[in-house]
Design an enzyme around this catalytic site. Structure first.
Site, PDB file in Angstrom:
ATOM      1  N   HIS A 149      -8.376 -34.138  15.429  1.00 40.76           N
ATOM      2  CA  HIS A 149      -9.609 -34.631  16.075  1.00 40.76           C
ATOM      3  C   HIS A 149     -10.379 -33.351  16.703  1.00 40.76           C
ATOM      4  CE1 HIS A 149      -7.172 -34.441  19.497  1.00 40.76           C
ATOM      5  NE2 HIS A 149      -8.422 -34.432  20.266  1.00 40.76           N
ATOM      6  N   HIS A 181     -13.647 -27.447  18.781  1.00 39.53           N
ATOM      7  CA  HIS A 181     -12.242 -27.096  18.012  1.00 39.53           C
ATOM      8  C   HIS A 181     -11.361 -28.273  17.828  1.00 39.53           C
ATOM      9  CE1 HIS A 181     -11.123 -27.511  22.392  1.00 39.53           C
ATOM     10  NE2 HIS A 181      -9.809 -27.537  21.931  1.00 39.53           N
TER      11      HIS A 181
END
Ligand code: 2AM
Length: 173
Positions: free
Chosen positions: A45, A126
């Site tokens: 995620h 990220h």
């Protein structure tokens, strides 16, 4: 029976669609073996805002406030591998589109409006791929990936369990 006063560890995130998840996994393969602590496929995620431990009884307000939020979708360009020395995580990431930054600000405004206690960090888009990575990986950049982000989610982290998606909200087109 739900336990309303339980502490819940939650964060807002972009949760990958199946095509994007597969593309992230392909890129993770390019740096396989960096550490034994590979993030499992189902947990991949991109965190928008980490709220951390919150009183369970505040969750309905948080969900209701997010129900009222309106924000446009955006494309995330993930074009580099990186490493955070403090957290010792290796990641796939890229620049923050303005619309993503705005969404993060809307989410933190929402948290502050509810008087939730959380620590806000700078937004560095990220996807963590490996944990406990001792040094910056010396690897060529991955093939660039465009992630069409059309929704966001509130996720709960429960020890030893896959992340739980509590609710997702569409972003406008
Ligand atoms: P990370 O991937 O860089 O470790 C669930 O723990 C998610 O929230 C992870 O994506 C993690 O980021 C992020 N996270 C955990 N603790 C955090 C903190 N104190 N501040 C910001 N993000 C955090």
């Amino acid at each position: 029976m739900p336990e309303p006063n339980k502490i819940r560890r939650v964060f807002f995130a972009c949760w990958p669609d199946p095509r994007t998840r597969a593309a992230i996994i392909e890129r993770r393969r390019l740096i396989d073996g960096l550490s034994p602590r590979r993030v499992p496929d189902h947990n991949l995620h991109l965190t928008l805002l980490f709220l951390g431990n919150q009183p369970g009884e505040r969750l309905p307000d948080l969900l209701a406030a997010a129900d009222r939020l309106s924000a446009p979708g955006f494309d995330l360009h993930l074009d580099r591998f990186g490493w955070f020395p403090g957290a010792r995580v290796a990641w796939l990431g890229g620049p923050a589109p303005e619309a993503a930054q705005t969404l993060v600000e809307q989410l933190s405004d929402l948290g502050r409006a509810l008087a939730l206690r959380f620590e806000q960090r700078r937004f560095h888009p990220h996807v963590t791929l490996f944990r406990r990575v001792a040094a910056r990986p010396d690897v060529p950049p991955p093939p660039p990936l465009t992630w069409p982000v059309r929704e966001f989610a509130l996720i709960e982290s429960i020890p030893s369990r896959p992340y739980q998606v509590l609710r997702t909200w569409p972003l406008t087109v």
